[in-house]
Design a protein around this motif. Structure first.
Motif, mmCIF file in Angstrom:
data_model
loop_
_atom_site.group_PDB
_atom_site.id
_atom_site.type_symbol
_atom_site.label_atom_id
_atom_site.label_comp_id
_atom_site.label_asym_id
_atom_site.label_seq_id
_atom_site.Cartn_x
_atom_site.Cartn_y
_atom_site.Cartn_z
ATOM 1 N N GLY A 80 32.874 31.241 35.138
ATOM 2 C CA GLY A 80 31.710 31.405 34.286
ATOM 3 C C GLY A 80 30.582 32.219 34.901
ATOM 4 O O GLY A 80 29.472 32.252 34.368
ATOM 5 N N ARG A 81 30.851 32.879 35.975
ATOM 6 C CA ARG A 81 29.846 33.678 36.678
ATOM 7 C C ARG A 81 30.220 35.158 36.588
ATOM 8 O O ARG A 81 31.397 35.506 36.673
ATOM 9 C CB ARG A 81 29.836 33.229 38.131
ATOM 10 C CG ARG A 81 28.591 33.534 38.854
ATOM 11 C CD ARG A 81 28.576 32.802 40.181
ATOM 12 N NE ARG A 81 27.530 33.437 40.980
ATOM 13 C CZ ARG A 81 27.293 33.163 42.224
ATOM 14 N NH1 ARG A 81 28.011 32.262 42.856
ATOM 15 N NH2 ARG A 81 26.331 33.765 42.869
ATOM 16 N N VAL A 82 29.236 36.021 36.412
ATOM 17 C CA VAL A 82 29.493 37.455 36.367
ATOM 18 C C VAL A 82 29.230 38.020 37.762
ATOM 19 O O VAL A 82 28.108 37.943 38.262
ATOM 20 C CB VAL A 82 28.591 38.156 35.327
ATOM 21 C CG1 VAL A 82 28.861 39.653 35.318
ATOM 22 C CG2 VAL A 82 28.804 37.559 33.947
ATOM 23 N N PRO A 88 25.959 50.877 43.127
ATOM 24 C CA PRO A 88 27.024 51.886 43.059
ATOM 25 C C PRO A 88 26.459 53.301 43.028
ATOM 26 O O PRO A 88 25.436 53.548 42.390
ATOM 27 C CB PRO A 88 27.728 51.552 41.741
ATOM 28 C CG PRO A 88 26.681 50.909 40.900
ATOM 29 C CD PRO A 88 25.802 50.149 41.862
ATOM 30 N N SER A 89 27.127 54.207 43.719
ATOM 31 C CA SER A 89 26.769 55.622 43.630
ATOM 32 C C SER A 89 27.130 56.097 42.225
ATOM 33 O O SER A 89 27.849 55.421 41.481
ATOM 34 C CB SER A 89 27.546 56.427 44.669
ATOM 35 O OG SER A 89 28.927 56.426 44.338
ATOM 36 N N PRO A 103 31.754 46.129 31.845
ATOM 37 C CA PRO A 103 31.349 44.819 31.336
ATOM 38 C C PRO A 103 31.769 43.632 32.214
ATOM 39 O O PRO A 103 31.286 42.524 32.038
ATOM 40 C CB PRO A 103 32.041 44.728 29.970
ATOM 41 C CG PRO A 103 32.349 46.133 29.593
ATOM 42 C CD PRO A 103 32.582 46.852 30.883
ATOM 43 N N LEU A 104 32.669 43.885 33.173
ATOM 44 C CA LEU A 104 33.128 42.805 34.054
ATOM 45 C C LEU A 104 32.151 42.498 35.181
ATOM 46 O O LEU A 104 32.322 41.508 35.892
ATOM 47 C CB LEU A 104 34.482 43.173 34.655
ATOM 48 C CG LEU A 104 35.613 43.437 33.667
ATOM 49 C CD1 LEU A 104 36.858 43.898 34.408
ATOM 50 C CD2 LEU A 104 35.888 42.197 32.840
ATOM 51 N N PHE A 105 31.130 43.345 35.342
ATOM 52 C CA PHE A 105 30.186 43.202 36.438
ATOM 53 C C PHE A 105 28.751 43.302 35.953
ATOM 54 O O PHE A 105 28.465 43.981 34.976
ATOM 55 C CB PHE A 105 30.415 44.327 37.472
ATOM 56 C CG PHE A 105 31.769 44.312 38.099
ATOM 57 C CD1 PHE A 105 32.039 43.513 39.190
ATOM 58 C CD2 PHE A 105 32.792 45.105 37.585
ATOM 59 C CE1 PHE A 105 33.308 43.492 39.770
ATOM 60 C CE2 PHE A 105 34.058 45.088 38.153
ATOM 61 C CZ PHE A 105 34.313 44.280 39.241
ATOM 62 N N ALA A 106 27.856 42.649 36.676
ATOM 63 C CA ALA A 106 26.423 42.835 36.474
ATOM 64 C C ALA A 106 26.006 43.881 37.513
ATOM 65 O O ALA A 106 26.036 43.609 38.708
ATOM 66 C CB ALA A 106 25.678 41.530 36.708
ATOM 67 N N THR A 107 25.680 45.085 37.057
ATOM 68 C CA THR A 107 25.345 46.160 37.978
ATOM 69 C C THR A 107 23.923 45.982 38.484
ATOM 70 O O THR A 107 22.984 45.831 37.715
ATOM 71 C CB THR A 107 25.496 47.531 37.316
ATOM 72 O OG1 THR A 107 26.861 47.669 36.875
ATOM 73 C CG2 THR A 107 25.170 48.657 38.273
#
Length: 109
Positions: A80-82, A88-89, A103-107
Motif C-alpha cells: 500500500g505504499r508508493v 531522476p535525470s 505511475p508506479l513511483f512518486a517522483t
C-alpha cells in the motif's frame, strides 16, 4: 547491505542502503543489462523491499534496469505504499515515462 560498483569495468553500479525510512536502492552511471546481471549475481537476499530508488547519479537506464526497479519495489506497492523515484535525470525520467512505469513511483525532484 549490498553493492555492485564499477565492478570489472562495468559502466555503472547499484547498491542497497538502509535509511531512516527503509531500504533505498541507489543507481549510478549507466545501468544496463551487464550492471543488473552483476547486481543480481552478487546481491545478498533482501529482507525488505526498497521504499525508494535514488537515481540521482544514474546517467542511463535500459529496459533491464527499469525492470529491476519495478520488480524490486513491487512488495512495497503491494503493502500500500508508493515507492519514491528520487531525482531522476531527464534521460532516466524519459525511460520511465515511455515505458509507462511513471505511475508506479512518486517522483521526487
Amino acid at each position: 547491505m549490498g553493492t555492485v560498483e564499477q565492478f570489472g569495468g562495468l559502466p555503472g553500479g547499484i547498491d542497497l542502503v538502509e535509511e531512516d525510512g527503509g531500504p533505498v536502492l541507489r543507481l549510478r552511471g549507466e545501468v544496463d543489462s551487464l550492471v543488473v546481471a552483476a547486481w543480481q549475481a552478487s546481491a545478498p537476499a533482501v529482507g525488505r523491499a526498497p521504499v525508494a530508488v535514488d537515481v540521482s547519479a544514474a546517467t542511463f537506464l535500459d529496459c533491464r534496469g527499469l525492470r529491476l526497479l519495478v520488480r524490486a519495489t513491487e512488495t512495497t506497492r503491494r503493502a500500500g505504499r508508493v515507492p519514491e523515484l528520487r531525482r531522476p535525470s531527464r534521460t532516466v525520467r524519459r525511460m520511465v515515462e515511455v515505458a509507462g512505469a511513471a505511475p508506479l513511483f512518486a517522483t521526487v525532484p
